[in-house]
Design a protein around this motif. Sequence first.
Motif, mmCIF file in Angstrom:
data_model
loop_
_atom_site.group_PDB
_atom_site.id
_atom_site.type_symbol
_atom_site.label_atom_id
_atom_site.label_comp_id
_atom_site.label_asym_id
_atom_site.label_seq_id
_atom_site.Cartn_x
_atom_site.Cartn_y
_atom_site.Cartn_z
ATOM 1 N N GLU A 147 -2.277 0.450 1.290
ATOM 2 C CA GLU A 147 -2.955 1.149 0.206
ATOM 3 C C GLU A 147 -2.458 2.585 0.019
ATOM 4 O OE1 GLU A 147 -7.116 0.940 1.063
ATOM 5 O OE2 GLU A 147 -7.014 2.350 2.732
ATOM 6 N N VAL A 148 -1.868 3.159 1.046
ATOM 7 C CA VAL A 148 -1.371 4.536 0.937
ATOM 8 C C VAL A 148 0.048 4.595 0.366
ATOM 9 C CG1 VAL A 148 -2.826 5.374 2.808
ATOM 10 C CG2 VAL A 148 -0.539 4.530 3.325
ATOM 11 N N MET A 149 0.663 3.445 0.162
ATOM 12 C CA MET A 149 2.031 3.406 -0.359
ATOM 13 C C MET A 149 1.988 3.342 -1.883
ATOM 14 S SD MET A 149 3.824 0.875 2.349
ATOM 15 C CE MET A 149 3.759 1.240 4.085
ATOM 16 N N PHE B 108 7.943 -8.649 8.742
ATOM 17 C CA PHE B 108 8.244 -10.068 8.857
ATOM 18 C C PHE B 108 9.718 -10.358 9.063
ATOM 19 C CE2 PHE B 108 4.240 -9.885 6.446
ATOM 20 C CZ PHE B 108 3.441 -10.577 7.352
ATOM 21 N N GLY B 109 10.573 -9.382 8.824
ATOM 22 C CA GLY B 109 12.008 -9.571 9.009
ATOM 23 C C GLY B 109 12.377 -9.842 10.452
ATOM 24 N N GLN B 110 11.652 -9.237 11.375
ATOM 25 C CA GLN B 110 11.909 -9.453 12.798
ATOM 26 C C GLN B 110 11.660 -10.901 13.164
ATOM 27 O OE1 GLN B 110 9.281 -6.576 14.476
ATOM 28 N NE2 GLN B 110 10.681 -4.872 14.125
ATOM 29 N N GLU C 93 8.173 0.499 -1.623
ATOM 30 C CA GLU C 93 7.745 0.896 -0.282
ATOM 31 C C GLU C 93 6.960 -0.226 0.397
ATOM 32 O OE1 GLU C 93 7.288 5.738 -0.549
ATOM 33 O OE2 GLU C 93 5.566 4.496 -1.091
ATOM 34 N N ILE C 94 6.119 -0.897 -0.376
ATOM 35 C CA ILE C 94 5.350 -2.016 0.168
ATOM 36 C C ILE C 94 6.296 -3.135 0.588
ATOM 37 C CG2 ILE C 94 3.669 -3.828 -0.386
ATOM 38 C CD1 ILE C 94 2.279 -1.737 -2.206
ATOM 39 N N MET C 95 7.258 -3.462 -0.268
ATOM 40 C CA MET C 95 8.226 -4.520 0.055
ATOM 41 C C MET C 95 9.045 -4.165 1.292
ATOM 42 S SD MET C 95 7.632 -6.993 -1.911
ATOM 43 C CE MET C 95 9.014 -8.016 -1.510
ATOM 44 N N ALA C 96 9.456 -2.914 1.411
ATOM 45 C CA ALA C 96 10.213 -2.478 2.592
ATOM 46 C C ALA C 96 9.369 -2.628 3.854
ATOM 47 C CB ALA C 96 10.680 -1.039 2.424
ATOM 48 N N SER C 97 8.089 -2.293 3.757
ATOM 49 C CA SER C 97 7.186 -2.424 4.902
ATOM 50 C C SER C 97 7.012 -3.888 5.303
ATOM 51 C CB SER C 97 5.835 -1.805 4.568
ATOM 52 O OG SER C 97 4.909 -2.066 5.598
#
Length: 124
Positions: free
Chosen positions: A40-42, A56-58, A47-51
């Motif tokens: 919610e702070v993004m 989940f990328g790991q 920025e949300i997609m990068a987060s």
Amino acid sequence: MATNSKPGYHPSEPTVGEGKRKTPGHILASISDVLNKKHEVMPTASEIMASLQEMFGQLLSSVRHETINYVYVTRMKDGTNVREHVLDMMLHFNIAESHGAMIDETSQVSVILEYLLESYLLFR
């Protein structure tokens, strides 16, 4: 309404069967709440997609690594049907590719043929 003589039982509590049916929804709602709070702070979607990619990328790279490792260490065992072995290998190549691995068809065929039993040397 059925009564239950167990100590600590409350009629408003879900039974074991009801709890199992509700659990996935509760889990998804909790996940949604946690993700909402975290993001919610993004201010931007990027920025949300990068987060999310970081979170989940790991997992994706771990699955990809385990699957590729499986492909390269699995040898055909005596008594195994060739068709079953090849289908198993193809399945794992597909899993690896769906998680971002890029393995060309020539390499896939080479690996499959390489790990056949010696009795199938004519196919190599």
